[in-house]
Scaffold this motif. Structure first.
Motif, PDB file in Angstrom:
ATOM      1  N   MET A  46       0.826  -1.210   0.000  1.00 28.59           N
ATOM      2  CA  MET A  46       0.000   0.000   0.000  1.00 28.59           C
ATOM      3  C   MET A  46       0.858   1.257   0.000  1.00 28.59           C
ATOM      4  O   MET A  46       0.480   2.279  -0.580  1.00 28.59           O
ATOM      5  N   ALA A  47       2.019   1.195   0.641  1.00 25.56           N
ATOM      6  CA  ALA A  47       2.911   2.350   0.643  1.00 25.56           C
ATOM      7  C   ALA A  47       3.524   2.574  -0.742  1.00 25.56           C
ATOM      8  O   ALA A  47       3.752   3.717  -1.152  1.00 25.56           O
ATOM      9  N   ARG A  48       3.754   1.489  -1.470  1.00 19.28           N
ATOM     10  CA  ARG A  48       4.356   1.620  -2.802  1.00 19.28           C
ATOM     11  C   ARG A  48       3.338   2.040  -3.860  1.00 19.28           C
ATOM     12  O   ARG A  48       3.684   2.770  -4.791  1.00 19.28           O
ATOM     13  N   GLN A  49       2.094   1.512  -3.741  1.00 19.34           N
ATOM     14  CA  GLN A  49       1.061   1.836  -4.733  1.00 19.34           C
ATOM     15  C   GLN A  49      -0.239   2.188  -4.024  1.00 19.34           C
ATOM     16  O   GLN A  49      -1.111   1.337  -3.835  1.00 19.34           O
ATOM     17  N   PRO A  50      -0.395   3.441  -3.610  1.00 21.58           N
ATOM     18  CA  PRO A  50      -1.611   3.834  -2.895  1.00 21.58           C
ATOM     19  C   PRO A  50      -2.880   3.701  -3.735  1.00 21.58           C
ATOM     20  O   PRO A  50      -3.963   3.495  -3.192  1.00 21.58           O
ATOM     21  N   GLU A  51      -2.764   3.774  -5.060  1.00 25.98           N
ATOM     22  CA  GLU A  51      -3.960   3.659  -5.893  1.00 25.98           C
ATOM     23  C   GLU A  51      -4.523   2.243  -5.923  1.00 25.98           C
ATOM     24  O   GLU A  51      -5.689   2.037  -6.268  1.00 25.98           O
ATOM     25  N   ALA A  52      -3.733   1.249  -5.550  1.00 24.32           N
ATOM     26  CA  ALA A  52      -4.185  -0.151  -5.531  1.00 24.32           C
ATOM     27  C   ALA A  52      -4.645  -0.577  -4.133  1.00 24.32           C
ATOM     28  O   ALA A  52      -4.802  -1.771  -3.878  1.00 24.32           O
ATOM     29  N   MET A  53      -4.872   0.387  -3.250  1.00 27.47           N
ATOM     30  CA  MET A  53      -5.201   0.072  -1.867  1.00 27.47           C
ATOM     31  C   MET A  53      -6.448  -0.816  -1.701  1.00 27.47           C
ATOM     32  O   MET A  53      -6.410  -1.758  -0.903  1.00 27.47           O
ATOM     33  N   PRO A  54      -7.561  -0.577  -2.423  1.00 33.04           N
ATOM     34  CA  PRO A  54      -8.734  -1.450  -2.207  1.00 33.04           C
ATOM     35  C   PRO A  54      -8.470  -2.920  -2.543  1.00 33.04           C
ATOM     36  O   PRO A  54      -8.893  -3.824  -1.807  1.00 33.04           O
ATOM     37  N   VAL A  55      -7.754  -3.178  -3.610  1.00 28.58           N
ATOM     38  CA  VAL A  55      -7.457  -4.562  -4.002  1.00 28.58           C
ATOM     39  C   VAL A  55      -6.510  -5.193  -2.996  1.00 28.58           C
ATOM     40  O   VAL A  55      -6.689  -6.354  -2.585  1.00 28.58           O
ATOM     41  N   ILE A  56      -5.507  -4.451  -2.586  1.00 22.60           N
ATOM     42  CA  ILE A  56      -4.534  -4.976  -1.622  1.00 22.60           C
ATOM     43  C   ILE A  56      -5.209  -5.265  -0.291  1.00 22.60           C
ATOM     44  O   ILE A  56      -4.959  -6.294   0.344  1.00 22.60           O
ATOM     45  N   ARG A  57      -6.091  -4.364   0.143  1.00 21.32           N
ATOM     46  CA  ARG A  57      -6.784  -4.560   1.417  1.00 21.32           C
ATOM     47  C   ARG A  57      -7.677  -5.808   1.371  1.00 21.32           C
ATOM     48  O   ARG A  57      -7.728  -6.575   2.326  1.00 21.32           O
ATOM     49  N   THR A  58      -8.360  -6.016   0.247  1.00 21.46           N
ATOM     50  CA  THR A  58      -9.202  -7.207   0.103  1.00 21.46           C
ATOM     51  C   THR A  58      -8.364  -8.471   0.194  1.00 21.46           C
ATOM     52  O   THR A  58      -8.718  -9.423   0.907  1.00 21.46           O
ATOM     53  N   ASN A  59      -7.252  -8.484  -0.515  1.00 22.99           N
ATOM     54  CA  ASN A  59      -6.367  -9.654  -0.468  1.00 22.99           C
ATOM     55  C   ASN A  59      -5.751  -9.836   0.918  1.00 22.99           C
ATOM     56  O   ASN A  59      -5.528 -10.965   1.353  1.00 22.99           O
ATOM     57  N   MET A  60      -5.486  -8.736   1.605  1.00 27.93           N
ATOM     58  CA  MET A  60      -4.922  -8.815   2.951  1.00 27.93           C
ATOM     59  C   MET A  60      -5.890  -9.511   3.899  1.00 27.93           C
ATOM     60  O   MET A  60      -5.513 -10.409   4.646  1.00 27.93           O
TER      61      MET A  60
END
Length: 83
Positions: A46-60
C-alpha cells in the motif's frame, strides 16, 4: 491395586490434556508468523502503490482469514484426535 490403576488413569488423562495444550501452542506459531507476513507485505504494497489500496486490502483480509483458519484447526485437532 485398584487405587493404583485409578491414579495411573488420572495421570494419563492429565498428560493428554497437557499434550493438547502443547500441540495447540505449536500449531499457533505458523499462523502467527503468516499473519505477520500478510500484514507486513500488504502495508508495504500500500505504501508503494496507494492507488491499488482497495485490491490490496481485500487480499490482505482474505490472507488473514486463511491464516486464522489454520489456527482454529490447530485448536480443534486435539479434541478430534483424542478419541
Amino acid at each position: 491395586m485398584s487405587a493404583e490403576l485409578v491414579n495411573l488413569a488420572a495421570n494419563s488423562i492429565s498428560i493428554k490434556g497437557n499434550l493438547g495444550a502443547v500441540a495447540y501452542g505449536l500449531a499457533a506459531i505458523g499462523p502467527g508468523v503468516g499473519i505477520g507476513v500478510v500484514f507486513g507485505h500488504s502495508i508495504e504494497a500500500m505504501a508503494r502503490q496507494p492507488e491499488a489500496m482497495p485490491v490490496i486490502r481485500t487480499n490482505m483480509f482474505l490472507g488473514f482469514a486463511l491464516c486464522e483458519v489454520l489456527a482454529l484447526l490447530g485448536l480443534v485437532a486435539p479434541f478430534i484426535f483424542a478419541a
